[in-house]
Design an enzyme around this catalytic site. Structure first.
Site, mmCIF file in Angstrom:
data_model
loop_
_atom_site.group_PDB
_atom_site.id
_atom_site.type_symbol
_atom_site.label_atom_id
_atom_site.label_comp_id
_atom_site.label_asym_id
_atom_site.label_seq_id
_atom_site.Cartn_x
_atom_site.Cartn_y
_atom_site.Cartn_z
ATOM 1 N N HIS A 142 38.666 22.386 36.097
ATOM 2 C CA HIS A 142 39.595 22.378 37.354
ATOM 3 C C HIS A 142 39.326 23.671 38.226
ATOM 4 O O HIS A 142 38.087 23.653 38.480
ATOM 5 C CB HIS A 142 40.804 23.582 36.666
ATOM 6 C CG HIS A 142 41.532 23.728 36.369
ATOM 7 N ND1 HIS A 142 42.004 25.021 37.758
ATOM 8 C CD2 HIS A 142 42.744 23.594 36.724
ATOM 9 C CE1 HIS A 142 43.072 24.929 38.007
ATOM 10 N NE2 HIS A 142 44.149 24.536 37.618
ATOM 11 N N GLN A 222 42.309 24.427 28.685
ATOM 12 C CA GLN A 222 42.902 23.931 27.608
ATOM 13 C C GLN A 222 42.417 23.422 25.534
ATOM 14 O O GLN A 222 43.219 23.027 25.715
ATOM 15 C CB GLN A 222 42.989 22.354 28.503
ATOM 16 C CG GLN A 222 42.877 22.505 29.643
ATOM 17 C CD GLN A 222 44.990 22.513 29.698
ATOM 18 O OE1 GLN A 222 45.388 22.266 28.689
ATOM 19 N NE2 GLN A 222 45.720 22.790 30.936
ATOM 20 N N LYS A 245 49.154 28.993 28.311
ATOM 21 C CA LYS A 245 49.473 27.897 27.945
ATOM 22 C C LYS A 245 48.919 27.930 26.435
ATOM 23 O O LYS A 245 48.968 26.591 25.662
ATOM 24 C CB LYS A 245 47.810 27.127 28.412
ATOM 25 C CG LYS A 245 47.772 26.838 29.887
ATOM 26 C CD LYS A 245 45.964 26.387 30.261
ATOM 27 C CE LYS A 245 46.760 26.702 31.875
ATOM 28 N NZ LYS A 245 47.176 25.607 32.599
HETATM 29 N N1 7TS Z 1 41.041 25.407 33.681
HETATM 30 C C1 7TS Z 1 42.013 24.398 33.311
HETATM 31 C C2 7TS Z 1 40.779 23.644 32.795
HETATM 32 C C3 7TS Z 1 43.185 24.453 33.427
HETATM 33 O O1 7TS Z 1 43.497 23.817 32.971
HETATM 34 C C4 7TS Z 1 43.666 25.405 33.954
HETATM 35 C C5 7TS Z 1 44.630 25.395 34.207
HETATM 36 C C6 7TS Z 1 43.482 26.438 34.526
HETATM 37 C C7 7TS Z 1 42.216 26.905 34.105
HETATM 38 C C8 7TS Z 1 43.899 27.747 35.452
HETATM 39 O O2 7TS Z 1 44.790 28.004 34.419
HETATM 40 P P1 7TS Z 1 45.402 29.475 35.038
HETATM 41 O O3 7TS Z 1 46.237 29.818 34.161
HETATM 42 O O4 7TS Z 1 44.723 30.618 35.566
HETATM 43 O O5 7TS Z 1 46.902 28.850 36.191
HETATM 44 N N2 7TS Z 1 45.780 24.170 34.580
HETATM 45 C C9 7TS Z 1 47.021 23.924 34.653
HETATM 46 C C10 7TS Z 1 47.288 22.195 34.772
HETATM 47 O O6 7TS Z 1 46.723 21.270 33.806
HETATM 48 N N3 7TS Z 1 48.111 21.965 34.711
HETATM 49 O O7 7TS Z 1 48.765 23.013 35.653
HETATM 50 C C11 7TS Z 1 47.802 24.068 35.610
#
Ligand code: 7TS
Length: 425
Positions: A142, A222, A245
């Site tokens: 990501h 995830q 999540k």
């Molecule tokens: N790493 C992974 C593997 C992710 O899927 C996400 C967010 C993040 C980091 C960042 O997480 P955050 O909570 O700090 O934003 N992924 C997604 C997605 O797949 N669709 O919207 C956000």
């Protein structure tokens, strides 16, 4: 048109075949938002990789916090401040136990995965990475586990190396091992890919890195909604994840770090609560975990995350994995039989994420037409543009399942895609 009799949309909610005790109907009752209609059609929420829904108990815990305890933490001598501090710190203890960290000081509250990675890149990275050093990430990260390392590399004159993957979306471990040399300083890899669904062999990745004496950060954003994670067993040096999540609130997440690393790292942000003593000449920093928690945190979020852990502790995550695996297999089979549809990410080990493209149809249009049927998916590059580049596509449509999803909802998705094909081709 779809072939007749292939999938029966009126099939009742099915319990996991492997784990009879897992009752998805019961789980769904815990999530009030699922019980609503969109334009008269039942909501089918398949965008869980973006964010998950929240059970009533988590919502209640946050309301209760604001109704009965709201106060600033770690500073008041009064009743409310002590209560708020207790609830917030109890959440830290719950998280420590949930991921099997050995000490509560190793649990740092952050805003989410993104902030957790930035903290480590900024603090550990700045003090340990020099010009000419190398950092290894994977081809399926990501953006939040790419850009912070790029910023660090640019600042230091270091180099970012990439573990390649095959056409199924599996990391090539032989190639990974070839990347190591005396300049390798850090590894940052996700546990589960948000764009492909691949579950990476993270323990093996960590073991290899440790053979070369290199620390590893795991992006677990995830993974935690789908499986029980044991940081001691993994022996990871850092593990980061987001509350939202894993059925918890937005704006709060966790950085786990081994105490020996966190102790040696300089603060990330300066401000209140992260200090022991301040003069204009010199400041003495606070002990862990406060050293990394400057300013008033997301207290209600922390309390909500604590309630999320209580909720998850009552659920058999092995049964959840089996249920989700069944959904994944069911959906994979049904989607694969649609003419012109290709699944992007066909690793042997997958979590319940299906990315796909449809011949001659833009993913955005798939999402819009499915939305007319009350079906929520995500379309786009999923903040993983290098993954799209690797597969030579601009975007995918992505359905991502959580423990409360059902085969009936997968059927609705499949029906919806047939409607997309009818309308657009
Ligand atoms: N790493 C992974 C593997 C992710 O899927 C996400 C967010 C993040 C980091 C960042 O997480 P955050 O909570 O700090 O934003 N992924 C997604 C997605 O797949 N669709 O919207 C956000």
């Amino acid at each position: 048109m779809r072939p007749a009799n292939e999938i029966v949309t009126s099939e009742p909610v099915v319990e996991s075949r492997l784990h009879k005790t897992f009752d998805v109907r019961k789980i769904r009752k815990d999530f009030p938002i699922l019980n609503q209609k969109v334009d008269g059609k039942p909501l089918v929420y398949l965008d869980n990789a973006a964010t998950s829904q929240k059970p009533q108990v988590v919502i209640d815990a946050m309301v209760k916090y604001y109704l009965e305890e709201n106060s600033n933490i770690h500073r008041g001598v009064h009743y409310l401040s002590e209560k708020a501090t207790q609830s917030y710190e109890a959440a830290r203890d719950k998280i420590q136990k949930y991921i099997n960290a050995s000490q509560r000081q190793e649990i740092i509250f952050v805003r989410g995965t993104t902030e957790g990675v930035n903290l480590v890149a900024s603090s550990y990275g700045r003090s340990n990475v020099k010009q000419g050093d190398e950092i290894i990430i994977s081809a399926m990260e990501h953006h939040s586990n790419i850009v912070p390392w790029q910023i660090l590399c640019e600042e230091k004159g270091a180099k970012l190396l990439i573990i390649p993957m095959n056409d199924a979306g599996e990391l090539l471990l032989d190639e990974y091992e070839k990347l190591f040399n005396s300049r390798t300083k850090f590894i940052a890899v996700n546990h589960v890919s948000n764009a492909l669904g691949t579950v990476n062999p993270i323990k093996q990745i960590i073991t290899i890195a440790h053979q070369y004496g290199v620390p590893v950060l795991v992006d677990g954003a995830q993974a935690v909604p789908h499986m029980r994670v044991d940081v001691l067993d993994l022996d990871c040096d850092f593990y980061v994840f987001s509350g939202h999540k894993m059925f918890g609130p937005t704006g709060v997440g966790v950085l786990y770090g081994k105490k020996k690393f966190l102790d040696a790292m300089p603060p990330y942000h300066g401000g209140g609560d992260m200090i022991k003593y301040v003069t204009f000449e010199k400041t003495i920093y606070n002990d862990l975990p406060n050293k990394f928690e400057a300013g008033t945190p997301n207290i209600a979020g922390g309390v909500g995350l604590g309630a999320t852990i209580d909720y998850l502790n009552k659920i058999d995550m092995t049964a959840v994995r089996a249920h989700e695996h069944e959904l994944l297999e069911y959906a994979t089979q049904a989607l694969s039989s649609i003419k012109g549809l290709s699944i992007i990410g066909t690793a042997k080990e997958k979590a319940s994420v299906i990315s796909f493209v449809l011949e001659d149809v833009h993913p955005h249009d798939i999402g819009t037409i499915l939305d007319d049927d009350g079906i929520a998916i995500r379309t786009g590059h999923h903040c993983a543009q290098p993954v799209m580049q690797r597969f030579g596509i601009p975007a995918t449509a992505r359905a991502s399942f959580a423990m409360y999803n059902t085969k009936v909802e997968v059927d609705a998705l499949v029906e919806g895609i047939y409607r997309v094909i009818e309308v657009l081709t």
